[in-house]
Design an enzyme around this catalytic site. Structure first.
Site, PDB file in Angstrom:
ATOM      1  N   SER A   1       0.815  -1.227   0.000  1.00  0.00           N
ATOM      2  CA  SER A   1       0.000   0.000   0.000  1.00  0.00           C
ATOM      3  C   SER A   1       0.844   1.271   0.000  1.00  0.00           C
ATOM      4  O   SER A   1       0.313   2.362  -0.219  1.00  0.00           O
ATOM      5  CB  SER A   1      -0.927   0.020   1.216  1.00  0.00           C
ATOM      6  OG  SER A   1      -1.628  -1.185   1.349  1.00  0.00           O
TER       7      SER A   1
ATOM      8  N   HIS B   1       2.885   3.865   8.129  1.00  0.00           N
ATOM      9  CA  HIS B   1       1.923   3.823   9.227  1.00  0.00           C
ATOM     10  C   HIS B   1       2.437   4.618  10.418  1.00  0.00           C
ATOM     11  O   HIS B   1       3.637   4.596  10.725  1.00  0.00           O
ATOM     12  CB  HIS B   1       1.686   2.374   9.662  1.00  0.00           C
ATOM     13  CG  HIS B   1       1.009   1.554   8.609  1.00  0.00           C
ATOM     14  ND1 HIS B   1      -0.302   1.748   8.254  1.00  0.00           N
ATOM     15  CD2 HIS B   1       1.467   0.553   7.816  1.00  0.00           C
ATOM     16  CE1 HIS B   1      -0.626   0.905   7.286  1.00  0.00           C
ATOM     17  NE2 HIS B   1       0.432   0.167   6.995  1.00  0.00           N
TER      18      HIS B   1
ATOM     19  N   SER C   1       3.352  -6.229   7.151  1.00  0.00           N
ATOM     20  CA  SER C   1       3.072  -4.830   7.457  1.00  0.00           C
ATOM     21  C   SER C   1       3.170  -4.638   8.964  1.00  0.00           C
ATOM     22  O   SER C   1       2.719  -5.520   9.710  1.00  0.00           O
ATOM     23  CB  SER C   1       1.660  -4.472   6.969  1.00  0.00           C
ATOM     24  OG  SER C   1       1.446  -3.106   7.119  1.00  0.00           O
TER      25      SER C   1
ATOM     26  N   CYS D   1       7.488   8.397 -22.988  1.00  0.00           N
ATOM     27  CA  CYS D   1       6.179   7.970 -22.464  1.00  0.00           C
ATOM     28  C   CYS D   1       5.278   9.197 -22.432  1.00  0.00           C
ATOM     29  O   CYS D   1       5.522  10.131 -21.665  1.00  0.00           O
ATOM     30  CB  CYS D   1       6.344   7.382 -21.062  1.00  0.00           C
ATOM     31  SG  CYS D   1       4.790   7.170 -20.177  1.00  0.00           S
TER      32      CYS D   1
ATOM     33  N   CYS E   1       1.944   9.351 -21.669  1.00  0.00           N
ATOM     34  CA  CYS E   1       0.979   9.437 -20.552  1.00  0.00           C
ATOM     35  C   CYS E   1       1.614  10.123 -19.337  1.00  0.00           C
ATOM     36  O   CYS E   1       0.996  10.946 -18.683  1.00  0.00           O
ATOM     37  CB  CYS E   1       0.511   8.057 -20.124  1.00  0.00           C
ATOM     38  SG  CYS E   1      -0.303   7.108 -21.394  1.00  0.00           S
TER      39      CYS E   1
ATOM     40  N   CYS F   1      -2.206   4.252 -20.736  1.00  0.00           N
ATOM     41  CA  CYS F   1      -2.093   3.230 -21.800  1.00  0.00           C
ATOM     42  C   CYS F   1      -1.227   2.058 -21.351  1.00  0.00           C
ATOM     43  O   CYS F   1      -1.075   1.088 -22.087  1.00  0.00           O
ATOM     44  CB  CYS F   1      -1.595   3.847 -23.108  1.00  0.00           C
ATOM     45  SG  CYS F   1       0.191   3.880 -23.314  1.00  0.00           S
TER      46      CYS F   1
HETATM   47  C1  LIG Z   1      -0.441  -6.457   0.341  1.00  0.00           C
HETATM   48  C2  LIG Z   1       0.607  -5.798   1.208  1.00  0.00           C
HETATM   49  C3  LIG Z   1       0.396  -4.536   1.741  1.00  0.00           C
HETATM   50  C4  LIG Z   1       1.360  -3.944   2.551  1.00  0.00           C
HETATM   51  N1  LIG Z   1       1.197  -2.642   2.939  1.00  0.00           N
HETATM   52  C5  LIG Z   1       2.148  -2.061   3.695  1.00  0.00           C
HETATM   53  C6  LIG Z   1       2.050  -0.690   4.049  1.00  0.00           C
HETATM   54  O1  LIG Z   1       1.173   0.027   3.593  1.00  0.00           O
HETATM   55  N2  LIG Z   1       2.974  -0.182   4.907  1.00  0.00           N
HETATM   56  C7  LIG Z   1       3.967  -0.942   5.417  1.00  0.00           C
HETATM   57  O2  LIG Z   1       4.724  -0.433   6.232  1.00  0.00           O
HETATM   58  N3  LIG Z   1       4.142  -2.214   5.036  1.00  0.00           N
HETATM   59  C8  LIG Z   1       3.264  -2.782   4.178  1.00  0.00           C
HETATM   60  N4  LIG Z   1       3.418  -4.068   3.773  1.00  0.00           N
HETATM   61  C9  LIG Z   1       4.576  -4.812   4.247  1.00  0.00           C
HETATM   62  C10 LIG Z   1       5.814  -4.486   3.425  1.00  0.00           C
HETATM   63  O3  LIG Z   1       5.523  -4.472   2.054  1.00  0.00           O
HETATM   64  C11 LIG Z   1       6.855  -5.551   3.727  1.00  0.00           C
HETATM   65  O4  LIG Z   1       7.016  -5.645   5.117  1.00  0.00           O
HETATM   66  C12 LIG Z   1       8.217  -5.248   3.111  1.00  0.00           C
HETATM   67  O5  LIG Z   1       8.095  -4.924   1.752  1.00  0.00           O
HETATM   68  C13 LIG Z   1       9.082  -6.470   3.307  1.00  0.00           C
HETATM   69  O6  LIG Z   1      10.313  -6.251   2.702  1.00  0.00           O
HETATM   70  P1  LIG Z   1      11.366  -7.424   2.618  1.00  0.00           P
HETATM   71  O7  LIG Z   1      12.590  -6.828   2.058  1.00  0.00           O
HETATM   72  O8  LIG Z   1      11.432  -8.119   3.942  1.00  0.00           O
HETATM   73  O9  LIG Z   1      10.704  -8.500   1.643  1.00  0.00           O
HETATM   74  P2  LIG Z   1      10.653  -8.560   0.045  1.00  0.00           P
HETATM   75  O10 LIG Z   1      10.383  -7.238  -0.558  1.00  0.00           O
HETATM   76  O11 LIG Z   1       9.700  -9.651  -0.285  1.00  0.00           O
HETATM   77  O12 LIG Z   1      12.126  -8.945  -0.369  1.00  0.00           O
HETATM   78  C14 LIG Z   1      12.663 -10.238  -0.174  1.00  0.00           C
HETATM   79  C15 LIG Z   1      13.591 -10.521  -1.333  1.00  0.00           C
HETATM   80  O13 LIG Z   1      14.259 -11.752  -1.115  1.00  0.00           O
HETATM   81  C16 LIG Z   1      14.432 -12.359  -2.369  1.00  0.00           C
HETATM   82  N5  LIG Z   1      14.670 -13.801  -2.176  1.00  0.00           N
HETATM   83  C17 LIG Z   1      13.794 -14.722  -1.719  1.00  0.00           C
HETATM   84  N6  LIG Z   1      14.352 -15.933  -1.721  1.00  0.00           N
HETATM   85  C18 LIG Z   1      15.623 -15.791  -2.185  1.00  0.00           C
HETATM   86  C19 LIG Z   1      16.689 -16.690  -2.436  1.00  0.00           C
HETATM   87  N7  LIG Z   1      16.575 -18.013  -2.224  1.00  0.00           N
HETATM   88  N8  LIG Z   1      17.852 -16.203  -2.922  1.00  0.00           N
HETATM   89  C20 LIG Z   1      17.999 -14.864  -3.162  1.00  0.00           C
HETATM   90  N9  LIG Z   1      16.999 -13.966  -2.953  1.00  0.00           N
HETATM   91  C21 LIG Z   1      15.831 -14.424  -2.469  1.00  0.00           C
HETATM   92  C22 LIG Z   1      13.124 -12.075  -3.084  1.00  0.00           C
HETATM   93  O14 LIG Z   1      13.234 -12.225  -4.492  1.00  0.00           O
HETATM   94  C23 LIG Z   1      12.841 -10.654  -2.650  1.00  0.00           C
HETATM   95  O15 LIG Z   1      13.325  -9.697  -3.574  1.00  0.00           O
HETATM   96  C24 LIG Z   1       2.502  -4.666   2.910  1.00  0.00           C
HETATM   97  C25 LIG Z   1       2.737  -5.926   2.337  1.00  0.00           C
HETATM   98  C26 LIG Z   1       1.821  -6.464   1.461  1.00  0.00           C
HETATM   99  C27 LIG Z   1       2.131  -7.737   0.767  1.00  0.00           C
END
Ligand SMILES: Cc1cc2nc3c(=O)[nH]c(=O)nc-3n(C[C@H](O)[C@H](O)[C@H](O)COP(=O)(O)OP(=O)(O)OC[C@H]3O[C@@H](n4cnc5c(N)ncnc54)[C@H](O)[C@@H]3O)c2cc1C
Length: 464
Positions: free
Chosen positions: A45, A49, A335, A384, A386, A421
């Site tokens: 989103s 927060h 989140s 682009c 748009c 688009c």
């Molecule tokens: C629907 C939704 C709504 C949300 N809304 C909010 C919000 O409004 N505000 C907020 O604060 N948080 C929100 N969140 C939470 C937030 O998006 C996540 O907490 C945050 O993006 C997590 O980041 P991350 O780096 O831990 O995970 P990710 O962004 O998933 O990154 C993990 C990475 O690890 C890589 N990876 C996985 N396995 C391997 C492997 N074996 N080898 C190498 N690389 C690998 C993946 O490819 C990925 O790029 C939301 C999440 C979702 C899904």
């Protein structure tokens, strides 16, 4: 050999890597996809927060409030759009108001500033398009919105500017530890490091288990969205939430930092950690959930839909732990993980210091990004229509760390193809620029890596 390997180039891995480059450490970021920000960090989103929702005393509460306080400065340093638009949790029944009063008290305990419970009249004065059925709301003026994928791109990029190495297309399939050295391997390459940070999002449980430290599980929780055209971004100015349930914060209606209107997400636990399909049921739930809160949503102006997967850990809190010798799990970062990311990075660095890592200041650390500038004339040629994105901006995206390598990488960095688009006009031009700048054939240009090539061959050769 590196001092530290960070597995996962999402916003959490990116922020951690950037924080570590403040010290004299060699850092390697490993990502299985072709680009950064390909997991939850690209499909959420985008809300910063305020921090009233997480249970008091939890890591989520602590790091959300800290992260939210840090976000404006971090986004400014990294040149990422952030807006302090405030949020409202709107109530329609007496039970909702009871829950809102509970959120207010929890928020105060969590240290969220300037929270207020508003009357119906106050809510309508702030947001005239909220449904007339509203009877009150919690107002959190410290809430904000940020571009989540650009925050990720910029944090990884700034880490690289400060010396970190990014390895993409590197899927970790085994982790071995002998004589104080971790060997982190894909089927074709091995990287050695003294410390490992597991920031692999929805796969963080699998990475932990691979290293022999698998103490938790992560369930993917699907969240589907609809994105509306920029002409609708002014329908509301705050982020509008309903009262949260145990499945999350519910369907929200929010402007994005780029001026679109965002509706969603749904909240459904699934098994497949890669299932990002959108569904009719999801769309129906978003329409029902958003139109009950806000009047006059122009649903005909939907320009795209998408899905993100929350990484829901089995402890109910973020799992940030020294799991084994020199190994840190940063798992279950659902989140508010985006809001918390800058604070998670500081927390993990403090944890590493406690684990014995020597942290000597890097006097050359620069908190801002090194941006590539193309010849001035390139910024006058619009590619682009748009979103009015020039060739110069596309060249900047390709040649600034971490450089875009495919069509979607350009889209996330510049907004080329994000307009009405959806790339129908600009995609061939972008493909052409990518092939030229990367020195590859047009046939090798992909939409998002893997086998997502745009072209399969030359017409006459394919027909022959
Ligand atoms: C629907 C939704 C709504 C949300 N809304 C909010 C919000 O409004 N505000 C907020 O604060 N948080 C929100 N969140 C939470 C937030 O998006 C996540 O907490 C945050 O993006 C997590 O980041 P991350 O780096 O831990 O995970 P990710 O962004 O998933 O990154 C993990 C990475 O690890 C890589 N990876 C996985 N396995 C391997 C492997 N074996 N080898 C190498 N690389 C690998 C993946 O490819 C990925 O790029 C939301 C999440 C979702 C899904």
């Amino acid at each position: 050999m590196y001092d530290i390997v960070v597995i996962g180039a999402g916003v959490v891995g990116g922020m951690i890597a950037r924080e570590l480059t403040r010290y004299q450490l060699s850092v390697c970021i490993i990502e299985k996809q072709r680009d950064v920000a390909m997991g939850a960090s690209k499909a959420n989103s985008g809300i910063v927060h305020a921090g009233f929702d997480a249970k008091e005393g939890s890591l989520k509460a602590l790091l959300n409030v800290r992260g939210s306080e840090m976000m404006a400065d971090v986004a400014k340093e990294l040149g990422v759009h952030y807006k302090n638009n405030g949020s409202l949790v709107v109530g329609f029944t007496d039970e909702d108001i009871q829950a809102i009063n509970g959120l207010y008290e929890r928020g105060v305990k969590n240290g969220v500033k300037n929270l207020r419970v508003l009357s119906k009249e106050e809510v309508k004065a702030l947001e005239p398009n909220i449904s007339d059925n509203v009877i009150g709301a919690l107002h959190a003026p410290t809430g904000g919105i940020v571009c989540p994928y650009m925050l990720t791109v910029a944090s990884v990029g700034n880490a690289m500017d400060n010396g970190a190495v990014l390895k993409t297309d590197f899927e970790v399939t085994s982790i071995e530890y002998t004589n104080g050295v971790y060997k982190v391997s894909s089927p074709t390459e091995t990287v050695e490091a003294a410390y490992v940070i597991n920031a692999a999002g929805v796969y963080s449980d699998k990475i932990a288990a691979m290293a022999g430290y698998g103490s938790f599980t992560v369930t993917p929780r699907k969240g589907e969205y609809m994105l509306l055209d920029r002409e609708c971004g002014n329908l509301v100015s705050h982020t509008i939430f309903k009262v949260p349930t145990k499945m999350g914060k519910g369907i929200l209606v929010s402007p994005t930092v780029d001026g679109n209107l965002l509706l969603g997400p749904t909240s459904v636990n699934i098994e497949d950690k890669d299932n990002v399909e959108t569904t009719k049921e999801g769309i129906d739930a978003i329409v029902a959930g958003s139109t009950v809160c806000v009047d006059g949503i122009p649903l005909r102006s939907v320009i795209t839909s998408f899905t993100g997967l929350r990484a829901v850990g089995d402890t109910g809190d973020f799992i940030i732990e020294a799991a084994g010798d020199h190994f840190v799990n940063v798992g279950g970062i659902e989140s508010p993980g985006l809001s918390s990311a800058p604070a998670i990075a500081v927390y993990v660095t403090d944890l590493l210091a406690k684990m014995g890592m020597e942290l000597k200041k890097n006097e050359n650390f620069c908190p801002t990004r090194k941006i590539f500038r193309a010849a001035e004339s390139k910024y006058h040629k619009v590619i682009c229509r748009c979103e009015t994105i020039s060739e110069g901006e596309i060249l900047t995206a390709i040649h600034t760390n971490p450089g875009a390598k495919d069509i979607d990488g350009i889209k996330r960095r510049t907004r080329s193809g994000m307009g009405r688009c959806q790339g129908g006009f600009c995609m061939p031009y972008v493909a052409d620029i990518l092939a030229r700048e990367l020195g590859t054939s047009l046939l090798d240009v992909t939409k998002f890596g893997g086998k997502s090539n745009l072209l399969v061959g030359k017409v006459k050769e394919v027909q022959a």
